[in-house]
Scaffold this active site. Structure first.
Site, PDB file in Angstrom:
ATOM      1  N   SER A 228       0.851  -1.187   0.000  1.00 11.18           N
ATOM      2  CA  SER A 228       0.000   0.000   0.000  1.00 11.18           C
ATOM      3  C   SER A 228       0.880   1.229   0.000  1.00 11.18           C
ATOM      4  CB  SER A 228      -0.900   0.027   1.239  1.00 11.18           C
ATOM      5  OG  SER A 228      -0.165   0.441   2.386  1.00 11.18           O
ATOM      6  N   ASP A 229       0.398   2.305  -0.590  1.00  5.87           N
ATOM      7  CA  ASP A 229       1.037   3.596  -0.350  1.00  5.87           C
ATOM      8  C   ASP A 229       0.805   3.920   1.116  1.00  5.87           C
ATOM      9  OD1 ASP A 229       2.393   5.948  -0.755  1.00  5.87           O
ATOM     10  OD2 ASP A 229       1.236   6.537  -2.518  1.00  5.87           O
ATOM     11  N   CYS A 230       1.636   4.781   1.673  1.00  2.00           N
ATOM     12  CA  CYS A 230       1.580   5.010   3.119  1.00  2.00           C
ATOM     13  C   CYS A 230       0.247   5.630   3.529  1.00  2.00           C
ATOM     14  CB  CYS A 230       2.752   5.876   3.561  1.00  2.00           C
ATOM     15  SG  CYS A 230       4.330   5.042   3.359  1.00  2.00           S
ATOM     16  N   GLY A 231      -0.452   4.901   4.390  1.00  4.14           N
ATOM     17  CA  GLY A 231      -1.769   5.341   4.820  1.00  4.14           C
ATOM     18  C   GLY A 231      -2.903   4.896   3.918  1.00  4.14           C
ATOM     19  N   GLY A 232      -2.570   4.128   2.874  1.00  3.36           N
ATOM     20  CA  GLY A 232      -3.606   3.726   1.921  1.00  3.36           C
ATOM     21  C   GLY A 232      -4.682   2.861   2.530  1.00  3.36           C
TER      22      GLY A 232
END
Length: 517
Positions: A228-232
């Site tokens: 995931s992208d960070c915080g996705g």
């Protein structure tokens, strides 16, 4: 005799099959959470797999080579050259104990106001795919894993606003935005893919079975890891509101196929999601299997290395060969937009030359750059001084700041210009991480494509002196140049040209090399 999973002679499938049942629920969660990569589990001798960013450098270290940014690489149209950049970036990343890179950006940039245009390989899906394959194959040739991003549709956000919904049809996704990722998977055999923040067809990408399972794995045969992208994953609750708690967010992400979560969701809520019955422990096994497989493929069980990256300046960084490569890419990626009456190249024996502008003596390199070492960056002013003859006089004035409305410095610049036989005027964007506000980069989007601040006034007043003007653009996204194209005799686009940008620009201006972008 030891366990099968520690036997390098066994197949990866056999090793994973032997290791997976040995993990506790908490340990499975550990493998799926990002902590500068997938963590180690000492009890089972499971090694860490450390990650970095590598869009145009080994981004997390002091003094790593700063290559021109993605948009400049794309302008080279030279896949073999960008393959060398990928390989060099991998060499520097491995020196710091890193084995995976969340790179390259394969977003097709379809809204020029978007602040991350600088990171991309441009607006054409075919060009993006060719550049992506070139970089990934170079990077992975050093036994590394490339994790291209952001899957998918991230380059055409609504209103040009970073990470907003994309609202794209199936046809546009398949004919434009999925094309580079398919090439990365099927041709370059990328070891990973990062899911984008955005939503497609009413489903967040980090929860999209359509994207992460049906298209990526079933249609294209992808076998690597999805991060995931960070915080996705957290966004499923906090921004996209498709769940009512973080355990539900974990459930959607795991079942969709997000193997590694950059953020706190898996660490804080994945175990409780299983304990509450939202997931079974077996539901985690496909995700854990892919992470363990990656570690086996990299040979990390046999050669685990340190558990933390080296942040220091290392001998592998910024070698003469890598500096020369950075210079070549800057030269090949610079675009000569205009050259009336053969103004360029200038003679190195020019009597007096003025170098003017807010980016004349300030190197702009863009987002995702390493910490810069002393004297690492070469400015245009420095490049000019090193190229002209000893008898040539080089004058300099900043003229104005990049964003300020203050015009008080323009008069000095005009007087400097009047004394010169020719003027090199260097304007553009601000990519600074501190001090002056940025005009491009992640979450720094624009409403227009105008040159920032009072730089156009500076351009007009310098042009009014009647001196020959070479306009050099240092920028992360395109500008509207209607007035400049009508009134300035020579215009050179250099994008964010990396650490050797000043020398590369001077090479072009004085005819040592030809602009090829």
């Amino acid at each position: 005799m030891g366990p099968i999973y520690l036997n390098p002679g066994a197949s990866i499938e056999e090793r994973v099959n032997d290791l997976l049942p040995r993990l506790t629920l908490a340990e499975k969660m550990e493998e799926l959470r990002d902590s500068w990569g997938s963590p180690a589990i000492p009890r089972l001798k499971i090694p860490v797999m450390l990650k970095t960013e590598g869009l145009h450098s080994q981004s997390y270290s002091l003094g790593a080579t700063v290559f021109p940014h993605g948009i400049a690489m794309a302008s080279t149209f030279d896949t073999a050259l960008i393959n060398q950049v990928g390989k060099a970036t991998a060499v520097e990343a491995r020196a710091a104990n890193l084995r995976a890179s969340w790179s390259p950006v394969l977003d097709v940039a379809r809204d020029a106001r978007w602040g991350r245009v600088e990171e991309t390989y441009g607006e054409d899906p075919y060009l993006v795919s060719r550049m992506g394959v070139g970089w990934i194959t170079g990077f992975q040739s050093e036994n590394m894993i490339a994790i291209p991003k952001h899957f998918a549709g991230h380059g055409e956000p609504l209103g040009g606003r970073d990470s907003h919904d994309v609202g794209l049809s199936d046809r546009v996704m398949r004919e434009v935005h999925l094309v580079p990722f398919r090439a990365a998977v099927e041709e370059a055999h990328a070891g990973g893919v990062m899911a984008a923040y955005s939503t497609w067809d009413a489903t967040p990408d980090n929860a999209s079975v359509e994207l992460l399972q049906k298209i990526l794995r079933e249609e294209w045969g992808f076998e690597g890891v999805v991060v995931s992208d960070c915080g996705g994953v957290e966004n499923l609750l906090t921004k996209q509101s498709v769940v009512t708690n973080m355990e539900e967010a974990c459930r959607l992400a795991v079942l969709a196929g997000v193997d590694i979560n950059c953020g706190s969701a898996y660490k804080q809520s994945l175990v409780s999601a299983v304990q509450k019955g939202l997931l079974s422990e077996n539901d985690l096994d496909p995700n854990v299997r892919r992470v363990l497989s990656a570690k086996f493929k990299l040979g990390l069980f046999e050669n685990p290395g340190p558990e933390k990256m080296n942040w220091d300046k290392l001998p592998a960084y910024d070698t003469p060969e890598h500096r020369a490569l950075a210079r070549d890419v800057a030269i090949e990626g610079s675009v000569l937009l205009k050259n009336d009456k053969g103004l360029l190249p200038l003679s190195k024996d020019i009597k007096t030359i003025a170098v003017i502008g807010p980016n004349a003596d300030e190197a702009q390199i863009g987002d995702y750059s390493p910490k810069i070492a002393t004297n690492q960056l070469v400015t245009v002013l420095q490049g000019v001084k090193s190229h002209v003859s000893a008898e040539s006089k080089v004058l300099y004035a900043r003229g104005c700041d990049l964003l300020s409305q203050d015009t008080s410095g323009i008069a000095e610049a005009v007087e400097i210009a009047k004394q010169a036989d020719a003027v090199i005027l260097v304007v553009g964007d601000s990519a600074r991480s501190g001090g002056e506000k940025k005009t491009t980069g992640e979450n720094v989007d624009g409403a227009t494509l105008e040159i920032p601040g009072v730089q156009r006034q500076l351009i007009k007043e310098i042009q009014a002196t009647g001196k020959p003007v070479i306009l050099v653009l240092v920028n992360g996204k395109p500008f509207t140049l209607t007035w400049e194209s009508e009134h300035i005799p020579a215009i050179l686009e250099t994008w964010y040209p990396g650490e050797e940008g000043g020398n590369a620009t001077a090479d072009l201006i004085f005819g040592d090399r030809n602009p090829a972008g």
